[in-house]
Design a protein around this motif. Structure first.
Motif, PDB file in Angstrom:
ATOM      1  N   ASN A   1       0.846  -1.200   0.000  1.00  0.00           N
ATOM      2  CA  ASN A   1       0.000   0.000   0.000  1.00  0.00           C
ATOM      3  C   ASN A   1       0.878   1.246   0.000  1.00  0.00           C
ATOM      4  N   GLN A   2       0.240   2.415   0.102  1.00  0.00           N
ATOM      5  CA  GLN A   2       0.993   3.668  -0.014  1.00  0.00           C
ATOM      6  C   GLN A   2       1.964   3.883   1.136  1.00  0.00           C
ATOM      7  N   PHE A   3       1.802   3.108   2.212  1.00  0.00           N
ATOM      8  CA  PHE A   3       2.712   3.201   3.354  1.00  0.00           C
ATOM      9  C   PHE A   3       3.747   2.063   3.353  1.00  0.00           C
ATOM     10  N   GLY A   4       3.675   1.194   2.350  1.00  0.00           N
ATOM     11  CA  GLY A   4       4.628   0.103   2.232  1.00  0.00           C
ATOM     12  C   GLY A   4       4.064  -1.255   2.608  1.00  0.00           C
ATOM     13  N   GLY A   5       2.992  -1.295   3.418  1.00  0.00           N
ATOM     14  CA  GLY A   5       2.427  -2.584   3.807  1.00  0.00           C
ATOM     15  C   GLY A   5       3.450  -3.437   4.548  1.00  0.00           C
ATOM     16  N   TYR A   6       3.089  -4.701   4.768  1.00  0.00           N
ATOM     17  CA  TYR A   6       4.033  -5.548   5.512  1.00  0.00           C
ATOM     18  C   TYR A   6       5.201  -6.019   4.662  1.00  0.00           C
TER      19      TYR A   6
ATOM     20  N   GLY B   1       6.823  -3.789   2.771  1.00  0.00           N
ATOM     21  CA  GLY B   1       7.648  -2.604   2.579  1.00  0.00           C
ATOM     22  C   GLY B   1       7.555  -2.037   1.177  1.00  0.00           C
ATOM     23  N   MET B   2       6.632  -2.562   0.370  1.00  0.00           N
ATOM     24  CA  MET B   2       6.508  -2.118  -1.019  1.00  0.00           C
ATOM     25  C   MET B   2       5.248  -1.293  -1.247  1.00  0.00           C
ATOM     26  N   LYS B   3       5.396  -0.209  -1.991  1.00  0.00           N
ATOM     27  CA  LYS B   3       4.255   0.528  -2.525  1.00  0.00           C
ATOM     28  C   LYS B   3       3.860  -0.121  -3.856  1.00  0.00           C
ATOM     29  N   PRO B   4       2.680   0.209  -4.407  1.00  0.00           N
ATOM     30  CA  PRO B   4       2.246  -0.450  -5.652  1.00  0.00           C
ATOM     31  C   PRO B   4       3.282  -0.405  -6.777  1.00  0.00           C
ATOM     32  N   ALA B   5       3.911   0.741  -7.004  1.00  0.00           N
ATOM     33  CA  ALA B   5       4.912   0.828  -8.074  1.00  0.00           C
ATOM     34  C   ALA B   5       6.122  -0.059  -7.773  1.00  0.00           C
ATOM     35  N   ASP B   6       6.465  -0.189  -6.496  1.00  0.00           N
ATOM     36  CA  ASP B   6       7.572  -1.066  -6.108  1.00  0.00           C
ATOM     37  C   ASP B   6       7.240  -2.520  -6.418  1.00  0.00           C
ATOM     38  N   PHE B   7       6.006  -2.919  -6.112  1.00  0.00           N
ATOM     39  CA  PHE B   7       5.595  -4.302  -6.370  1.00  0.00           C
ATOM     40  C   PHE B   7       5.615  -4.586  -7.868  1.00  0.00           C
ATOM     41  N   ARG B   8       5.112  -3.642  -8.660  1.00  0.00           N
ATOM     42  CA  ARG B   8       5.165  -3.797 -10.121  1.00  0.00           C
ATOM     43  C   ARG B   8       6.597  -3.996 -10.583  1.00  0.00           C
ATOM     44  N   ASP B   9       7.492  -3.149 -10.129  1.00  0.00           N
ATOM     45  CA  ASP B   9       8.892  -3.256 -10.553  1.00  0.00           C
ATOM     46  C   ASP B   9       9.512  -4.569 -10.084  1.00  0.00           C
ATOM     47  N   PHE B  10       9.136  -5.020  -8.902  1.00  0.00           N
ATOM     48  CA  PHE B  10       9.625  -6.285  -8.358  1.00  0.00           C
ATOM     49  C   PHE B  10       9.182  -7.454  -9.254  1.00  0.00           C
TER      50      PHE B  10
ATOM     51  N   ALA C   1     -10.617   6.481   6.876  1.00  0.00           N
ATOM     52  CA  ALA C   1     -10.359   5.187   6.237  1.00  0.00           C
ATOM     53  C   ALA C   1     -10.611   5.263   4.731  1.00  0.00           C
ATOM     54  N   MET C   2     -11.678   5.938   4.349  1.00  0.00           N
ATOM     55  CA  MET C   2     -11.979   6.047   2.922  1.00  0.00           C
ATOM     56  C   MET C   2     -11.006   6.985   2.205  1.00  0.00           C
ATOM     57  N   GLN C   3     -10.551   8.013   2.891  1.00  0.00           N
ATOM     58  CA  GLN C   3      -9.558   8.902   2.282  1.00  0.00           C
ATOM     59  C   GLN C   3      -8.278   8.133   1.966  1.00  0.00           C
ATOM     60  N   LYS C   4      -7.851   7.300   2.894  1.00  0.00           N
ATOM     61  CA  LYS C   4      -6.665   6.481   2.657  1.00  0.00           C
ATOM     62  C   LYS C   4      -6.922   5.436   1.576  1.00  0.00           C
ATOM     63  N   SER C   5      -8.138   4.917   1.530  1.00  0.00           N
ATOM     64  CA  SER C   5      -8.502   3.931   0.514  1.00  0.00           C
ATOM     65  C   SER C   5      -8.465   4.539  -0.879  1.00  0.00           C
TER      66      SER C   5
ATOM     67  N   GLU D   1      -6.540   7.023  -1.857  1.00  0.00           N
ATOM     68  CA  GLU D   1      -5.131   7.153  -2.231  1.00  0.00           C
ATOM     69  C   GLU D   1      -4.544   5.793  -2.599  1.00  0.00           C
ATOM     70  N   LEU D   2      -4.969   4.760  -1.874  1.00  0.00           N
ATOM     71  CA  LEU D   2      -4.513   3.397  -2.152  1.00  0.00           C
ATOM     72  C   LEU D   2      -4.856   2.993  -3.580  1.00  0.00           C
ATOM     73  N   ILE D   3      -6.115   3.136  -3.965  1.00  0.00           N
ATOM     74  CA  ILE D   3      -6.541   2.685  -5.280  1.00  0.00           C
ATOM     75  C   ILE D   3      -5.923   3.555  -6.367  1.00  0.00           C
ATOM     76  N   LYS D   4      -5.735   4.819  -6.076  1.00  0.00           N
ATOM     77  CA  LYS D   4      -5.079   5.713  -7.032  1.00  0.00           C
ATOM     78  C   LYS D   4      -3.662   5.220  -7.342  1.00  0.00           C
ATOM     79  N   GLN D   5      -2.914   4.862  -6.301  1.00  0.00           N
ATOM     80  CA  GLN D   5      -1.537   4.431  -6.526  1.00  0.00           C
ATOM     81  C   GLN D   5      -1.477   3.101  -7.276  1.00  0.00           C
ATOM     82  N   TYR D   6      -2.398   2.200  -6.989  1.00  0.00           N
ATOM     83  CA  TYR D   6      -2.437   0.933  -7.723  1.00  0.00           C
ATOM     84  C   TYR D   6      -2.685   1.173  -9.207  1.00  0.00           C
ATOM     85  N   VAL D   7      -3.681   1.973  -9.517  1.00  0.00           N
ATOM     86  CA  VAL D   7      -4.025   2.208 -10.928  1.00  0.00           C
ATOM     87  C   VAL D   7      -2.905   2.962 -11.636  1.00  0.00           C
ATOM     88  N   MET D   8      -2.338   3.977 -10.990  1.00  0.00           N
ATOM     89  CA  MET D   8      -1.250   4.736 -11.603  1.00  0.00           C
ATOM     90  C   MET D   8      -0.019   3.863 -11.836  1.00  0.00           C
ATOM     91  N   ALA D   9       0.127   2.801 -11.052  1.00  0.00           N
ATOM     92  CA  ALA D   9       1.260   1.891 -11.225  1.00  0.00           C
ATOM     93  C   ALA D   9       1.016   0.856 -12.322  1.00  0.00           C
TER      94      ALA D   9
END
Length: 437
Positions: free
Chosen positions: A57-62, A64-73, A108-112, A114-122
């Motif tokens: 997620n945008q904070f790294g999740g468990y 430590g990856m953000k969506p763009a990091d996971f894509r690159d991984f 919670a929805m505000q963070k959600s 941002e979460l979905i935005k980062q996934y789609v942008m990635a």
């Protein structure tokens, strides 16, 4: 064929009575993802790899990856095994307020969003919108209303559509996401107790969910986006716990699967399909559950493979004190004991039962500990030690008999990493059997 078209074509085939499906590998483990890719290379297949909201997620999740990091991984692993990137479908799983369910709805929805935005942008183009959970200021003693779930889902879809427009502006070849919705979502990673009841989604509840989401999408000006909703998550009667597996029964799910036939553009997505038999998985696909989510079963197979390799290491280096052994099994359990936050709410019973569950539970909470440096170093030493010797076929036959047969047939090399990934492929083969014609 682009990934969006692949999934939509899958839906079209399903609706024509062609029992095609795809399995979704929900994992951030490199051995699992490489095994998924290597197995798909054999049949020139697309793969669907998903990250969950608490994992990435945008904070790294468990992880430590953000969506763009996971894509690159994932793409880096594709380059490593020569898998074509254009055959990778990246999915976001349980995107919504799951990770922030203890917060009020507004935050919670505000963070959600941002979460979905980062996934789609990635570049994730298969999006599971999950707003099924009660938030801190929702009534806590009853199921959240379907209309509220749908309203929140539409809010997240709107954010996704805005994000995709921005992505397409800089990348005209970007693939528009398809959406999975649904209000009866099994707990990620399996049930917490074997005694928990399991209720198959009622056909009427499924139909009410579709109607509620469609109405909410229209109210938010998302009529075109609704055309990209290809699936609904339901509970078809599959789940697992520490030592239990709820087997799929097509007769018990018949009312639900018959109702699906009324909807020409929609299939079911089945979560927690881990540990189902190959025949049960095939029946699920035949019954319209065309996307089969699997996660813990893949890392469970990896853990079995690592344990087998550790037993081989112990036998080979028992009388060679100059070789530092990995002690993988002991290192893993020791770290889990010292850091119980990822398993203590899932394992129950006396100390002996909990000690057993830490290693062998179907819930496979081990997967949270494999990436930590202390455990990872142990795995690296295990692989290094076994790579330094010619592993005897006798030991492979003792601890990995399926891989032994493949080696004898010239289908597999006997180095430790290939042995480990092939143990994971044993699990993947069940899904390939179910989803291919």
């Amino acid at each position: 064929m682009c990934s969006k078209h692949y999934l939509k074509a899958l839906v079209e085939q399903q609706k024509k009575g062609v029992p095609r499906g795809i399995y979704s590998a929900c994992s951030a483990n490199e051995y699992v993802i490489e095994a998924v890719m290597e197995r798909a290379l054999k049949d020139n297949e697309y793969i669907l790899i998903e990250a969950t909201a608490n994992q990435v997620n945008q904070f790294g999740g468990y992880t430590g990856m953000k969506p763009a990091d996971f894509r690159d991984f994932v793409y880096s692993l594709a380059r490593k095994v020569n898998f074509p990137v254009d055959k990778i479908i990246l999915g976001g799983d349980h995107l919504g307020p799951l990770t922030w369910k203890n917060e009020p709805a507004a935050s919670a929805m505000q963070k959600s969003q941002e979460l979905i935005k980062q996934y789609v942008m990635a570049g994730f183009n298969k999006i599971h919108i999950d707003t099924s959970m009660n938030l801190a200021d929702d009534p806590q003693n009853c199921q959240i209303d379907t209309a509220v779930i749908a309203e929140r889902g539409a809010m997240l879809c709107k954010e996704s559509e805005i994000a995709f427009a921005k992505l397409q502006a800089v990348n005209p070849r970007a693939v528009h996401p398809v959406y999975i919705v649904g209000s009866e979502v099994p707990i990620p990673g399996g049930s917490q107790e074997a005694e928990e009841g399991l209720h198959i989604t009622k056909a009427l509840d499924f139909e009410n969910t579709v109607a509620a989401f469609k109405e909410a999408f229209q109210l938010h000006g998302l009529a075109n986006a609704w055309n990209n909703v290809i699936g609904v998550v339901v509970q078809p009667g599959v789940e697992f716990g520490d030592e239990t597996i709820h087997e799929y029964s097509r007769s018990a799910a018949q009312e639900l699967t018959q109702a699906l036939k009324k909807y020409p553009g929609i299939i079911f997505e089945g979560h927690s399909t881990d540990y189902q038999t190959p025949q049960a998985l095939k029946e699920m696909v035949e019954d319209g559950i065309a996307i089969l989510k699997v996660g813990p079963a893949l890392t469970f197979a990896m853990r079995e493979g690592l344990f087998a390799l550790r037993h081989m290491e112990a036998e080979l280096f028992r009388y060679r004190p100059e070789i530092e052994q990995s002690q993988f099994i002991e290192v893993l359990d020791s770290f889990m004991v010292r850091n119980p936050e990822n398993w203590r709410m899932h394992y129950y019973g006396d100390s002996a039962k909990i000690r057993y569950a830490r290693k062998y539970s179907f819930s496979d909470r081990c997967r949270y500990y494999v990436p930590v440096p202390e455990v990872k170093d142990s795995i690296n030493r295990l692989v290094m030690n076994l790579s330094s010797v010619d592993i005897p076929l006798t030991l492979i036959n003792q601890f990995m008999p399926i891989q032994y047969n493949k080696i004898r047939s010239g289908l597999l090399k006997k180095d430790p990493e290939n042995l480990l990934k092939d143990r994971i492929i044993n699990c993947i083969d069940d899904y390939m059997y179910a989803t291919k014609l």
